[in-house]
Every structure is written in C-alpha cells, then in structure tokens.
Write an enzyme that holds these catalytic residues in place. Structure first.
Site, PDB file in Angstrom:
ATOM      1  CG  HIS A  20      -1.360  -5.785   1.605  1.00 62.25           C
ATOM      2  ND1 HIS A  20      -1.011  -6.331   0.290  1.00 62.25           N
ATOM      3  CD2 HIS A  20      -2.822  -5.498   1.006  1.00 62.25           C
ATOM      4  CE1 HIS A  20      -1.846  -6.453  -0.733  1.00 62.25           C
ATOM      5  NE2 HIS A  20      -3.032  -5.935  -0.121  1.00 62.25           N
ATOM      6  CG  ASP A  52       2.036  -7.917   0.633  1.00 61.97           C
ATOM      7  OD1 ASP A  52       1.372  -8.176   1.772  1.00 61.97           O
ATOM      8  OD2 ASP A  52       1.267  -7.207  -0.255  1.00 61.97           O
ATOM      9  CB  SER A 106      -5.233  -7.927  -1.932  1.00 59.96           C
ATOM     10  OG  SER A 106      -4.422  -6.947  -2.182  1.00 59.96           O
TER      11      SER A 106
END
Length: 286
Positions: free
Chosen positions: A129, A161, A236
């Site tokens: 992402h 992801d 992330s």
C-alpha cells in the site's frame, strides 16, 4: 493536490470482529455515521469508533509537516516499563537492516513507510500500500546511516499487501533473520522498528497480544499477529522482531479511535506468509 493536515487521513484495511459480526458484514464504522448512531449497546458503540488503518504516511507537494507542531505542549508521557536487556541487543542488530521507503507520486502526492532487508542480495520487504499511495513515482530508500538509494520494484502482491524492492549491493544492508513458522508465542516481548512520521530508526517495545487475529489486509481477510508495541503511520512495512532479533511479522495496520494514532492495538503480517510471498515474488518459490 493533496494537503496534509497533522497525520493526514490514513486509509487502510478495516478490522472485522468475528465475535460482533459473525456474518462478516460488520466493518467498524466511522464515528458519527448513521450506521454508527444506530449501533445498539454502549459496548457496540465504543467498538464502532475504532478502525484499523494502514500505517504509511501520505503528504502533498505543498503540504506542511508534523514538525510545525512539534513544540506544541502535549500530555505528559507515561512511565515506560523496564526493557529486558536482550531487547537492547535485538534493537542494535535490527536497526542496520531497516530502511525508510519513500515513493514520489506524479500527482504531487507522496507516500512513505518502512522496509527491511531479507537476504544478502539486498532484497527489501515492505507493504504494497506504500507503493500504491505513491503512484508511479520513483522509489527511494534511506538507510539507518542516512544513505539514499533508488530502489527497483521486484514485484508486488496487493492481495497480501506485500512488495519486494531491491537496492544496489553498495547499500550493504544487514539481512534480518526470520523467525521459524509457528514459533511466535502470545506474551513474548517484541520490538517494532521503522520510521513513524519519518523518524527513521525508531524502536518501540511491547508484547505479542494475540495470534491469528482476523484483519482485512489488502484484498482479503488474513490472520495477523496483534501487538501492543507502539506503531504509527510510517511504520508500514517495518519488522516486528522478537527478543532474539528474529522477524515475526511485518507491521501493517493499527486500530485507532477517530484516527488519533496508536492505541496499543497493532497488526503484523505473520512471517511465514511474508516469507512465502517474498520467495514467490523473487522467484525462489519453487
């Protein structure tokens, strides 16, 4: 043109609670929505205010940064619990293998997150992402000692992801050891390492809160490792490591209330899934 306000408005997977919504339809709603107002019971209304969001940060070409408010007074920090000595050693071993990932978008927006080296060929695992939010712009990684390299996108797997990057051999990143599948235990101490809000090399400590937590990641629902280590936008793609310095998961999402950052409920993609996906992308999957 996107304009950043504070932490921005991260969007990502929503947490699906099997206990509250056995039919699978009960995504936790945005507070204040009509559906949220219709929730029955105090407990249901409280839970509906929490959403799981992806941890990359998004900014605009003309946006300010969080640093503009860094001198503003805030609440006093809580006293930190004692950190086991082995976690100090684990942090020292992990940080050299972690990078900041920056993606420049053609529309004036950009995205940033984290990643880590998984082998001596300088392959880096991160979240897909981050690349999606940055659009088609160039991908740059910054090492713990401040060096920058243009990264090649080896491959992407939006369904899980995950994505794999590669940097030149001159980066000399330290490959992080991966934990054995099914070796992670609830209650064991862990560290989350990454670049929350662009603060490279940030290390936070916690424990494994739960295993096999069902979370909507990428295009579907997956089992995740839940942790109370403090993780925020920008984490992330960074590693969640155990006291031996082994990666047990990839930090991907957090639950928030009104989008206000970490509340001690974070989610990481388990390392067995990460290794399988990375091997397939790189071409080692059989």
């Amino acid at each position: 043109m996107a304009v950043q306000t504070g932490l921005g408005e991260p969007r990502g997977p929503w947490f699906v609670s099997p206990e509250l919504d056995p039919d699978g339809r009960g995504r936790w709603d945005v507070p204040g929505s009509e559906r949220d107002a219709a929730r029955r019971g105090w407990r249901r209304r409280m839970l509906s205010a929490a959403a799981v969001v992806a941890l990359s940060t998004v900014s605009g070409a003309a946006a300010g940064t969080w640093a503009a408010d860094r001198d503003a007074p805030g609440p006093a920090a809580a006293s930190a619990a004692p950190v086991p000595a082995e976690l100090v050693t684990a942090a020292e071993r992990t940080v050299p293998g972690v990078v900041s990932v920056m993606v420049g978008g053609s529309s004036g927006t950009s995205a940033s997150g984290s990643g880590f080296a998984i082998d001596n060929e300088q392959h880096i695992v991160t979240n897909d992402h981050i690349l999606s939010r940055g659009g088609s712009g160039p991908v740059t990684v910054e090492t713990s000692d401040g060096r920058r390299f243009t990264a090649e996108v080896v491959g992407r797997e939006p369904g899980s992801d995950l994505a794999v990057l590669k940097v030149p051999a001159s980066a000399r990143l330290t490959a992080l050891p991966l934990a054995k599948a099914n070796s992670t235990r609830v209650g064991e101490p862990v560290l989350a390492v990454g670049s929350p809000l662009g603060l490279a090399g940030t290390v936070t400590a916690g424990i494994v809160s739960a295993l096999n937590r069902q979370v909507r990641i990428g295009n579907g629902r997956h089992s995740a490792v839940q942790t109370d280590a403090s993780i925020n936008p920008g984490n992330s793609g960074g590693p969640l490591v155990n006291a031996r310095g082994e990666v047990v998961g990839v930090n991907t999402a957090i639950a928030t209330i009104d989008g206000n950052g970490s509340i001690g409920i974070g989610f990481a993609i388990p390392i067995d899934q990460v290794q399988q996906t990375a091997d397939t992308i790189i071409g080692r999957g059989g």
